[in-house]
Each structure stands twice: as C-alpha cells, then as structure tokens.
Design an enzyme around this catalytic site. Sequence first.
Site, PDB file in Angstrom:
ATOM      1  CB  CYS A 179      30.020  23.576 -28.128  1.00  0.00           C
ATOM      2  SG  CYS A 179      30.261  21.799 -28.022  1.00  0.00           S
TER       3      CYS A 179
ATOM      4  CB  ALA B 188      27.276  19.666 -30.113  1.00  0.00           C
TER       5      ALA B 188
ATOM      6  NE  ARG C  34      22.184  15.116 -34.006  1.00  0.00           N
ATOM      7  CZ  ARG C  34      21.247  16.034 -34.311  1.00  0.00           C
ATOM      8  NH1 ARG C  34      20.789  16.826 -33.395  1.00  0.00           N
ATOM      9  NH2 ARG C  34      20.807  16.158 -35.541  1.00  0.00           N
TER      10      ARG C  34
ATOM     11  CG  HIS D 188      26.388  22.654 -38.478  1.00  0.00           C
ATOM     12  ND1 HIS D 188      25.422  23.575 -38.200  1.00  0.00           N
ATOM     13  CD2 HIS D 188      26.149  21.599 -37.658  1.00  0.00           C
ATOM     14  CE1 HIS D 188      24.616  23.099 -37.255  1.00  0.00           C
ATOM     15  NE2 HIS D 188      25.035  21.906 -36.903  1.00  0.00           N
TER      16      HIS D 188
END
Lengths: 550, 463
Positions: free
Chosen positions: A57, A60, A91, A193
Amino acid sequence: MSSLADNEKLKDDILDIYPAKVARKRKKSIVLNDPGEIPEIQANVRTIPGIITQRGCSYAGCKGVVLGPTRDIINLTHGPIGCGFYSWLTRRNQTRPGTEAGSDENFMTYCFSTDMQDPNIVFGGEKKLKKAVKEAYDTFHPKAIGIFSTCPVGLIGDDVHAVAREMTEELGDCNVFGFSCEGYKGVSQSAGHHIANNQLFKHVIGKGEEKTEGEFKINLLGEYNIGGDAFVLEDIFEKCGITLGATFSGNSTYDQFASSYSADLNCIMCHRSINYVAEMMEEKYGIPWIKVNFIGAESSAKSLRKIADYFGSQKLKDRVEEVIAEEMSAVSAARDEVLPRTEGKSAMLFVGGSRAHHYQDLFTELGMKTLAAGYEFGHRDDYEGRRVIPNIKIDADSRNIEELSVSADPDKYNQRITDEERARLTEERGLEFSDYEGLMPQMEEGTLVIDDLSHYEMEELIKAHKPDVFCAGIKEKYAVQKMGVPLKQLHSYDYGGPYAGFAGAVNFYKDIALMVSSRVWGLVGAPWEKGESLSPVYVESGAPAVTMTE
Amino acid sequence: MLLKHTTAEVAERSALTVNPAKTCQPVGAMYAALGIHGCLPHSHGSQGCCAYHRSALTRHYKEPVMAGTSSFTEGASVFGGQGNLVQALNNMFTIYNPEIIAVHSTCLSETIGDDLAQIVRKSIDEGKVPEGKTVIYAPTPSFIGSHVTGFANMCASMASQLAEKPAEEAAPLDQVNILPGWVEPSDMREIKRIMKTMGIPYVMYPDTSDVMDAPMTGHHEFYPKGGAKIADIKSSGSSKATFALGAWASEPAAKELWKKCRVPYETLDLPIGIKATDRFLAKLSEVTGTPVPDSLTAERGRAVDMITDMQSYLYGKRVALWGDPDQLLALSEFLADIDMKPVYIVSGTPGKKFMNKMESILGDVVPESKFKNGERADLFLMHQWIKEQGVDLLMGNTYGKYIARDDDIPFVRMGFPIYDRVGHSYFPTVGYMGAIRILEKILGVLMDRQDRDSPEESFELVM
C-alpha cells in the site's frame, strides 16, 4: 517446457481460467514483448480484488520505502499499531550513524506509533497525536519528526498537517511534517512514493544552509541501501573523486536532504520511486538529472562514465577509467569462475518498480536469459520509457495524489548546464537527460512482460517455463521453492548482498551460481516416491519378513 | 549501540508507543484461518494489510501464506467495500478453488462500517459462493485489542458460524473439543499426540500443523493436507466438552460453543511448563474419566529430572519476558517453579485479568517483579527497566535481539514473530516435552554464556 514461441498460447491459457471481466482486464497487463515496436502495457491500475497480488500500500511506499532509511528523522506512525509494527526493521536499509555526539542519532531501530484505540477512532486522534509528538520530542530530541497517516486517519478526518504545523511552532527546533499516505491512496506502494517525494520536497529539501563542498557534486536518488548497496556506491564515488551530497534515502540524514539542492547533478537509480523529486529539483534549483544503474558491473561502468561525461573534466574521466579498470579485473575473475554454472540458464523477475529491469543486466553478465519480467508497482513509463508519459491517461486513483506546482527558486535556482551544452552531450556522448528508456526495449522479442503478476499467473509461468531462478519477494518465496525452483528475493536479497556496483556484482554472481547449481534440490522426493525399486533382500518368496501392526 | 537512545530514566508516556509488544488483530485472524483445511483467508481492507500480514507470517514460518485482499482504493473507502468483497469472493472461488474463505476486517473497513455478515449474505444470494463452499467472517478492528484478539475473534467465528447445534434429543458425540490457542504448528501437533496418547477422541481447531510446516515435495500444494476439517468443526457443537487453552486466544470460541450449542467448557492456561501441563492432563482426565497413561507421567518425570539435575544453573536467574498473555502467564509460572525470577514482563495485549493473574503467580515468589500490559506496555519500557537493573536472560520474540546485543544478555526466542531463527514450527513448547525443549534452550544460552565469560582456569569441561 515451453519456448517463447508458445507464449501467445500460454497467455490465452492463463486468461482462460479467469472470470470474463477479470480476463478482459488482465489481458492488457500481459504483453508479448517486441523491442522493435514497444507494445503498450496496462500498468499502475487497480488490482482486481481477490486475485492475490504482490502489491502493498501507499503507507508502505511512503514510510517503509522512501522515508524508512533516514536515520535521524523520527518516523511516527499515526494509526492502530499494525502498520508501525510491520514496517519496523523489516526492510534491510542499513545505516552508519556517526560516532560523535550530534551525528550519532539513529532511530531506525525504533518503532514509534500512536497506537490508536477505539475512542481515538470515534472521537478523533489529533490530541493523542500531538501528545505523542511531544513525548517523542521530550524523550529523543530529534531534529525532525515525520507523521505517517494510516487508513483510518484520513477517514476520521484527523488533520496531520495542521498538527505538524502546530507542533513545529511549539517545539521550535524540530521540523515536524505530515504525510497523507493512507493505505487506500492510489493503487500500490507507488502512490506512497509520490506522496513522500512531495513532502520531502516541501518540508526538507532546500531548508539547509550548508552547501555541499566538492568539485563534482552529485545526489544519488532512489537508492535505499538494502543490504549495504549504498555503502558500496559511496566507496566508488569516493575513489573516483565524486562528492556525494545526499542519497535518497539509503544511509541518509536529514541535513543531507536539506542541503541536497547544492549538488550539480541528480543521478536516479530507482526511477519509479523518486523521479518526482528529481523533476522538481530541476525546476526549482536547476539541477539536471540522468538515469543511472549501478546494478551490474557493465552498467556501473556505464553510469560512472555518464557522470564523468556530464562534468566533462578530463581528470575525472581518467580517474573513472582507472577505477573501472581496477574493479573490472576482480569482476572478470569472479565471472569466469561462475559462468560454467550459470551460462544458458534462465530467470524470471517480478519485483518492485526498477529491480525487475536493473537485475536483468546482472543475469546477462551471468549468461542467463530473462524469460519473463514485470513490476509490482511500475507505471507505463517504467516499461515503455518516459516518451509515453504524455499519453498516459490520468485516472481517478492517480488524480488523488497531489501534483506540486514548482517554479524556480529566486535565490537558489542556478541552471547548471546551458541548453547548448546539454544538446551537445546528448549528441556527441549519447548522454540523455531527464530520460529513462524503460524495461521493454531491453527484453527479447516474444518474452512475457506482465504487470502486477497474480499468484496464479506466477505458478502458470513457472510450470510452463521452469526457470532456473525466479526473482520476487518474501510472499512468493516459499510457494515457488515448493515447486522446486529457487527464488531469489530482490527486496531483501535473502539477507545477503550488497549487490550494487562492482563488489556487489561479484556477490550476486556467487549467490546465483550457488542457487542454480545447489545440490539441495536433489533431495526433494524420497526414493520410493520416485519409483526407484527397493530390493527386498530379507523377503523370501514374496512374503513380507514382518507383519505390519495396525 | 543499536538502541542508544534508550536510557534508564522512565518518562511517563500517555500517547506514544515505542517498540510495541503486540501487533494488530488481522494477522491473528489470518493465522487462525490457515488452521482450517482448504481455507483461503481474506483481508477486507487495503492491499497493504494483506501484504504485511502475509509477509509477517511467511517470515515467521518460512512457508507460503496464501491470502486474498479486497484491495480498497479511495473510492471503496468512501462508498464502502461491498463491491470489492463480492468481487473478491467470486474471483477467489473461481481462480483458487478453496473449500472455505475466512474473511476478516481491518481498521479501514471497520472505520467505514462495512457489515461483513450482510456482504457475505449478499454474495451468497448473488450466487458468488459456489454450491457446497463456505464463507465465514470475523470482525477484527485493529484499534481494539491486539493480534491475539484477532486470533480469538476468528476462532470464535469458526465456532459460531460453523459448529452445528445438535438436534434436541441427540446424544452428544463421543469426543471433546480442543481449542489450542495461538501456538505453533509444532505445539498443535504435540497437543494432538497427547490426546492420542490419552486415548481421548477429539476435535481441534484451528490446526496449523501440516499447513504451516508443510513438507517439500516439489509441488506447491495451495491447500496442504493439514488443517481442521470443516465437518469436524461442524461436529464440535455435539462434543461433550470444550477445553479452551489460553483465556485470551481460546475462551471467546468456547463461549460461542456454549452459547450456540450448550457445550460446557473449561478454560485452562496454555500447557506450558510442568504445572500448567499437569492441570491440563488432570482436567482432561477428570472430565473424560480417562486415566493419564504412564507414558505421559514418565515424560513428566523426565522433565522434572532435567530440572532437578540442572537446578543450580537456573536458581535466582533474573528474566525479562514479553509477548502474549496466554504464553506469559504459563511461562512465568514455569520459570518461578524452576527457581528463576521473571522480574520484568510486558504484553501489549490488553485485558484486566493479566495483572491479577500475574500478581497471583509472582506476588509471593518474585515480589520484586514488575509487569504491565495494554497500551504502552512496550519493549521500550521493558528495556528501560533492564537499564535500571539488569537481567540474566531475555525471553520473547525476535525484536529482543537488539536489547540482547546492546546489553549483552543471553536470549531465548519464544513467541511471535520469530524472523531470525528456525525450529519453532517443528519443536513444541507445550506439554512436558515442550518443557524439556524450553529448558534445553534456556540452559543452552546460560551455559554458553558461562563458557564464554569464565576465566580460563575455571573453564569447565563437565557442567
């Protein structure tokens, strides 16, 4: 095993099982490639509910991917506990804080959350958020706090930006900024992003007073230091005498972002996740951008040469050639050693928004063929090249993501390169500015390019082509391996790496060679399952020697 | 230092959670659903929820975790997710052909008020659920409780939506129900072995053994052979009694079975450690009239033998624990019984009973112990307590490794999630054999530490 010639039929077979509506939609995202005449692929559209997707999503993409790797910003998740929990250290963004007080901050090992409860959902969570920001500030004294909205935040109408403004004012020496990155925004991580890029641009970039000093100053964009990739690249740049101002955002700090406007060139690794910042920095500060790729030894060499061409200095060009020559001898030796095991083998890559492209270079160096590839959250330009951007239809999901309007900064704008010089470099040196050619031109004719691959499609591809290695993520890993095909995780590198640059290429060669020649797969299946006959030495005249109980 | 900003000075916090000792409901619901044979879990929310939960479970088990998502977009969030869920059910039955789909909600779908019952009914009415296939659903709002609550809610839905009420005059079936709680597939396998050894016919759900520890065969079995069969769960309404292991994870389902089918229930602690296992076996024996077989008594004897043999290594050792209440209560009792001192305990999972029960376990034997649960009962607080006065051992999920490294403390991984070691899916911690396994792990790290730190002249061959 199918050949590429059977792909048209494979595509039909795959679509066959889908309900008609689903088949119609998926058909446009499954494309037989033609590098000569790039076909249109459907990408960055909604995932069909229930299809089993690789995608995550917006939160994230924003908190996890872009902001996650910055060590001295407190990333505070505003929402119920889960989102903060799952994005806590999962991550592999490595970081190296300084050892001196003042430069040694590192909050990446911590998870900060407002842990919203029922009453916060009913009566609003702003009060709790303010308190949480204050408590984070009082306990940790960070220079910046980012607030990340999870799904319920937008729905109940909490204004994280207002809280951020108020707290920035109240705290005085801490820059607090918010991200409306609710998970339902957009269609994948990609929306996150973009949201992260916007807020970084609005609240951090350009806020620094200190200018990066150096002769050849660049920023590296879209490199997140998974498994230490950014460390390798930092070393290379240093060797070449290139000054790295800021990396967005592997091994980065707030101050590096803030003063990144003073670099003279932006180099983009992951085009998908960060091109927005590059575009906006060019408009506002006059910094041009070029696409680079440090995945693969040849690509790394090419990227270094591009940077040297841009600066035009013979001294830099010479140094870059020296470094390449030096690094390449180790690379060639490593490659020669593994080639007998890798040559002629095949791979499929379904991952990310740039990795499915970049890693093809490494497989090419290994003599391995990419049979199929696609992105999890790419856009058409990541497949077909930026030339298609004007033709991309903006749908409702994309329209919801803010597009900042940017103009030249009256003080800080400085056109780094004249239009004539730019044209000359393109003409004479083949240096393309503000361009990315995408994945498709590189892939062979007839290979399958599939966007937002579903689990079912993945299994069909594997059954048909039996690749020697499949590249994807953790959710796919063990299902693929149960099928007897090794899966290389290209988000986490299976906890190995680094894979960037020359040293990284050597690591990758070794890891893939091991994967495609491992003996462990030979253990799958017991001899009696494989129909190997067991000779009954102790059995006389066909009667069992013992009588089985029960 | 990895957690260099953690200092001993405990500042009161009323809003900020740092390093949580819990996660959210849906992941528990997804894990529970995987314990039904032929089940495809479904997350009714944004894609990210499903991606995160699948990733978390996959990292913990190193196994495929298949699940669907309603893939909410902004539109669905505003206008409701009904269309998405109906479509998802149709697609999943068509493409993946599960026997059953277990839908759980998320904070998103709960906030906008999607009614799972109504949407599932609509899907059935519209023919989106094929004949003979089943859909169950559980509300799992992330802003209430924790991952344990989500597990409990999905188990409760299995009971209330699958278990069938026996006919008035029908005699109960010759079987009992076991609700194993949120434990590993290894533990579920061990509980089944204990039931078999006891000779008591049983139905157990959920059952993730042979699902989350599936063998490598060269094929991906989308629905591995394990998991509780739907027919068995249906029959649990006719069982003679229910044993709910763990008040947090299992009691809600036991209550549903009582409400719907009048199956009486006993809520017991998870059988972790000697006394909790004793109580489990004693209760099984009492309710069913089955004697505890010698073989299990001998297992108990072996576990106690190991404890008495190694007592000097355990005595007085201070332990910090974090995790889920059902595990922590049983484990704290066990540690206290073997002369260790569970001094710091945190659980993000709320529930008033926790403090009372912990007080009754530790109040007298470890009066210096500090424990807390619910909001802000987090690893940051526990680490601050440790900074104040140290401990000899850490026991909890993977996130403890940062504390273990910074403060150089021996560490036994237990609980969820364990991302960085294997074994938990294969070796149980329940029952007497589980007690032996826990002891082996504790003694292993404590003795390794002694070997590492002892001066050369007192380096011991025999220990």
